[in-house]
Design an enzyme around this catalytic site. Structure first.
Site, PDB file in Angstrom:
ATOM      1  N   GLY A  34       0.831  -1.401  -0.083  1.00 40.56           N
ATOM      2  CA  GLY A  34      -0.037  -0.078   0.013  1.00 40.56           C
ATOM      3  C   GLY A  34       0.762   1.298  -0.131  1.00 40.56           C
ATOM      4  N   CYS A 244     -28.583  -9.531 -14.873  1.00 42.98           N
ATOM      5  CA  CYS A 244     -28.086  -9.232 -15.970  1.00 42.98           C
ATOM      6  C   CYS A 244     -28.904  -9.538 -17.168  1.00 42.98           C
ATOM      7  CB  CYS A 244     -26.605  -9.851 -16.106  1.00 42.98           C
ATOM      8  SG  CYS A 244     -25.885  -9.828 -17.866  1.00 42.98           S
ATOM      9  N   CYS A 247     -26.840 -12.816 -19.209  1.00 46.11           N
ATOM     10  CA  CYS A 247     -26.527 -14.054 -18.558  1.00 46.11           C
ATOM     11  C   CYS A 247     -27.423 -14.564 -17.388  1.00 46.11           C
ATOM     12  CB  CYS A 247     -24.955 -14.337 -17.795  1.00 46.11           C
ATOM     13  SG  CYS A 247     -24.675 -13.124 -16.718  1.00 46.11           S
ATOM     14  N   CYS A 269     -24.025  -7.323 -17.328  1.00 44.21           N
ATOM     15  CA  CYS A 269     -22.524  -7.665 -16.536  1.00 44.21           C
ATOM     16  C   CYS A 269     -21.568  -6.521 -17.103  1.00 44.21           C
ATOM     17  CB  CYS A 269     -22.171  -8.799 -16.853  1.00 44.21           C
ATOM     18  SG  CYS A 269     -22.978 -10.138 -15.632  1.00 44.21           S
ATOM     19  N   CYS A 275     -19.562 -12.909 -18.231  1.00 46.69           N
ATOM     20  CA  CYS A 275     -20.574 -12.989 -18.830  1.00 46.69           C
ATOM     21  C   CYS A 275     -20.720 -13.772 -19.859  1.00 46.69           C
ATOM     22  CB  CYS A 275     -20.956 -11.478 -19.000  1.00 46.69           C
ATOM     23  SG  CYS A 275     -22.940 -11.386 -19.584  1.00 46.69           S
TER      24      CYS A 275
END
Lengths: 285, 364, 208
Positions: A34, A244, A247, A269, A275
């Site tokens: 980080g 979605c 899908c 998606c 997807c």
């Protein structure tokens, strides 16, 4: 239309000196999760601010045995993702894919693929603004000092003021988080939905900010805690009751789309590779 | 090689590339010769070399042609090309005092040794559109001018002493601050406070417009810093490297055109208690006079303490680069669906909270 | 495409880097670079592990320190300088330290007491120590078994080492006390295996 980069330029475009510097910086970044490690950052043949940090990381890593996936907004076919892929292909023999499970390296802008990153994969983020404290302090010299002293009162105050003003923390994407209980970092503008995926993951995450000249990293199995208060916990985006339309998934990050004729709103998606796989599965009994 | 699917996005960028090529030449009578750009758009090529950080007039002309005259794009092409070149040698320190001068002025002294020399400048040309240029006979004009300005057609190099040397001899100027280690902004990691050599390099590659605006702000309202141009000189300087096989000898690589500006600022007292004048320094590739003056103003501003924008090191140095500023501002053209979706989500949640608060207030 | 017999400055350094990165991201994880070390010239005065790591990490932008009791340290220093462009310097100033054969106790002390650990504001200005050990193993079968915890490790990880003085680890934990300052270790053994101990890794000795 591309000039013959393979002949004109070094393998993987960057000269070896540049690669070494990026590699040394990356190793340091991994050792200090980080923390933003400065690097010299070369000018690349794509716009500065258009993924040059991620691209430099990718080029410092990639070899002919690799399989690369590049996504922008989760989409393999987004024009800038295509452009970056094309550049990498013009200077290496690496394979490219849209299947995140086949990829060894995934360069991304704004998303983490839905399928978790494995231990043998590296996810590379393109980062526009690597400094999470920039929203409270404009000066690099000062933010560096704040990180050194772990003086994060400014950003905590900012979150508190948000709650007073709006009743909740108003940060959308790029939600700041604490890495290894020490450094607050900007997860690049991924949605809050993706942020928990950084916590104790199996794979390695590398972040490259080309214009701002910083590299940082989140190794696997690292504590990543989004900044939040006990009574105002961290929340991801809400897609309650949405599916979605391609899908049928109800457990993925969805783009909101409007039908241009009817004006009707539907969802799809954002991870197009995943997807497509789901759609195929649905159609094969 | 694995199977590579051709996708809609790929088709789209390839088509856009072709359409762009079409727009570049669709109404053209003939292709623009890069030599014409190089030889007749001097200031444009100079600026592209300066902001691109690469002295290569031919390539600058090519970049301008390729970018269809987009200055930032042309400078970017130069920068992206230069970043792939190996740095095999460091030149010896160039000496603008030995410059083969084509223009040299001082606003500080009327009479300077060698005199004022206007040379090529538009400073005193009235800004009236010259319609005669539409039908110009270049050959005839060349012959005419050759006769009228014979001194510009000799091989006699004109080199003149620098005004700052005179001031220094008289003990009026502080010696320049030297830095032991030469920072290289293309290779070293920049952190703040930046070493002086890094500051000068960033400014030397800075975007002319951005630097002029910042220098203007410092002159106009923010510090009322009004330096005097001690000397502005334009001309050619030799670039040499140490001869690789014998370090006692130098190898000349050629000449580059530079603009050098030294501004004289307020006087100050140093640690030893001496009171002398401060010098601001500007140096650019090519004839880039406004940028060179702006550079001198900005670098001097960064040496002084204060709270104005042009004295703020990070503010100046991180925002004058054409490639970075253009890159980031223009990246807004990329899709931001995800971040926007995330923002919408927060907005809707906040709206809900606001609604419930309103209802509660009504109830009360 | 590349001559398999010669350590390739583009492709082999890249492969080595990828395995080193994997080891650094997963502290204690052993990766092998034996296949790459076969390309190291036999005339090389330092160990092949040092040579390959130096080719991968060093250039004129960074400095290094080299120490060896048994090998010809002067020749090794010069070979590394010539092949990488990096310059040799004292152990307290170096960016990378290559310790090829085990030094005496007091030398370990003097290196570890002075090695750069960066500052709180710039923890990256720290040194990386590449330490040549006899053997590394992921099983509990060597002289020094250690248990690792921290980022990159799912719970705990066992690493056993032969030919590493415990003093390194003792002083390491002393110098790494104030995170994020600290130094990072790369271990490499005679069989071409590597492992890494970044400053975040907590180490305890496993004693049965």
């Amino acid at each position: 239309m591309q000039p013959h980069l393979k002949q004109t330029y070094n393998y993987a475009f960057l000269d070896e000196g540049s690669k070494k510097e990026i590699r040394r910086t990356t190793l340091k970044a991994v050792a200090i999760p980080g923390y933003q490690v400065p690097f010299a950052s070369r000018e690349m043949p794509i716009g500065r601010g258009w993924g040059t940090g991620g691209l430099q990381l990718t080029l410092s890593l990639i070899g002919d045995q690799d399989c690369l996936k590049v996504i922008d907004q989760g989409n393999d076919d987004s024009v800038n993702a295509v452009s970056i892929k094309k550049l990498v292909q013009s200077c290496t023999e690496a394979e490219v894919t849209t299947d995140s499970e086949r990829a060894t390296l995934i360069q991304t802008r704004h998303r983490i693929p839905e399928v978790p990153i494995r231990a043998d994969q590296i996810l590379i983020f393109q980062v526009p603004l690597p400094e999470p404290l920039r929203m409270v302090e404009a000066k690099e010299r000062k933010t560096k000092q704040l990180h050194a002293e772990m003086d994060y009162s400014g950003i905590w105050l900012r979150l508190y003021e948000d709650i007073v003003k709006w009743g909740k923390i108003s940060i959308g994407a790029d939600y700041p988080a604490l890495a290894h209980k020490r450094h607050i970092f900007a997860p690049s503008p991924i949605p809050r939905y993706d942020l928990p995926k950084l916590n104790h993951a199996d794979g390695l995450f590398l972040f490259g900010a080309g214009r701002e000249k910083k590299i940082y990293a989140i190794p696997p199995y690292t504590d990543i805690e989004p900044l939040a208060f006990d009574d105002y916990p961290f929340e991801t985006e809400h897609f309650d009751g949405c599916n979605c339309r391609l899908c049928g998934s109800s457990d993925t990050f969805l783009d909101e789309i409007f039908d241009e004729k009817t004006g009707q709103k539907f969802y799809q998606c954002s991870d197009t590779g995943n997807c497509r796989k789901r759609q195929e599965k649905r159609h094969t009994p | 090689m694995g199977y590579v699917a051709v996708t809609g996005g790929q088709k789209a960028i390839e088509a856009a590339d072709r359409i762009n090529q079409w727009y570049r030449i669709k109404d053209a009578e003939r292709s623009l010769e890069t030599i014409e750009i190089e030889k007749q758009l001097r200031h444009l090529t100079d600026r592209v070399m300066s902001e691109g950080g690469l002295y290569a007039p031919e390539y600058a002309a090519l970049a301008i042609k390729q970018a269809e005259g987009d200055l930032c794009e042309a400078a970017f092409l130069m920068r992206a090309y230069r970043s792939t070149l190996e740095r095999n040698y460091e030149s010896e320190i160039i000496d603008p005092g030995q410059m083969r001068i084509i223009r040299r002025i001082s606003s500080a002294f009327k009479d300077i040794p060698g005199g004022q020399m206007l040379g090529p400048t538009m400073d005193y040309t009235h800004r009236l559109l010259n319609f005669a240029l539409e039908n110009e006979d270049v050959r005839a004009l060349q012959e005419l001018l050759k006769e009228q300005i014979p001194e510009f057609n000799t091989d006699q190099p004109l080199s003149l002493p620098k005004v700052s040397s005179l001031l220094r001899e008289q003990g009026l100027l502080f010696p320049p601050k030297s830095s032991d280690v030469l920072f290289d902004i293309t290779r070293d990691k920049l952190t703040f406070p930046a070493p002086r050599s890094a500051k000068l390099q960033i400014l030397a590659r800075g975007e002319t417009g951005a630097m002029t605006a910042l220098a203007y702000s410092s002159m106009r309202g923010h510090t009322t810093n009004h330096p005097t141009v001690g000397e502005l000189r334009v001309g050619y300087v030799e670039v040499t490297i140490v001869y690789p096989f014998d370090s006692r000898e130098s190898l000349c690589l050629g000449e580059i055109m530079l603009t050098e500006v030294e501004t004289i600022n307020a006087f100050e007292r140093d640690d030893q208690g001496d009171v002398k004048l401060r010098l601001g320094y500007g140096l650019t590739f090519g004839q880039n006079e406004t940028k060179a003056i702006a550079m001198a103003i900005l670098e001097q501003g960064l040496e002084t303490k204060g709270t104005t924008p042009s004295q703020d090191e990070e503010f100046v140095l991180l925002h004058v680069d054409s490639i970075e500023a253009n890159g980031f501002v223009s990246h807004l053209k990329l899709p931001h669906y995800i971040t926007f979706q995330s923002k919408l989500d927060v907005l809707r949640q906040t709206q809900k909270i606001a609604e419930s608060e309103k209802t509660e207030t009504l109830k009360e | 495409m590349t001559n398999a017999n010669i350590f390739h400055h583009v492709h082999d350094t890249r492969k080595l880097y990828r395995r080193l990165l994997d080891s650094m991201a997963k502290p204690g994880k052993i990766n092998t670079i034996a296949d790459l070390l076969r390309g190291v010239p036999e005339s090389c005065p330092c160990s092949s592990g040092t040579y390959a790591l130096a080719q991968t990490l060093l250039d004129q932008q960074v400095s290094f320190y080299y120490a060896s009791q048994e090998l010809n340290a002067d020749a090794a220093e010069r070979a590394i300088e010539w092949t990488t462009g990096s310059h040799h310097t004292a152990s307290h100033a170096a960016d990378y330290l290559f310790i090829d054969t085990p030094p005496e106790m007091d030398e370990i002390d003097s290196i570890m007491q002075s090695v750069r650990i960066g500052t709180l504001a710039e923890p990256e200005k720290s040194a990386t120590i590449a330490l040549h050990v006899r053997r590394l193993s992921g099983a509990d079968d060597l002289a020094l078994p250690i248990i690792l915890r921290g980022p990159g490790i799912n719970g705990w990880h066992l690493l056993s080492v032969d030919g590493m003085n415990m003093e390194w680890l003792r002083l390491r934990s002393e110098r790494n006390r104030e995170y994020p300052t600290g130094c990072d270790f790369i271990l490499f053994d005679d069989d071409g295996q590597i492992a890494a101990l970044p400053r975040t890794t907590l180490i305890e000795r496993r004693d049965f």
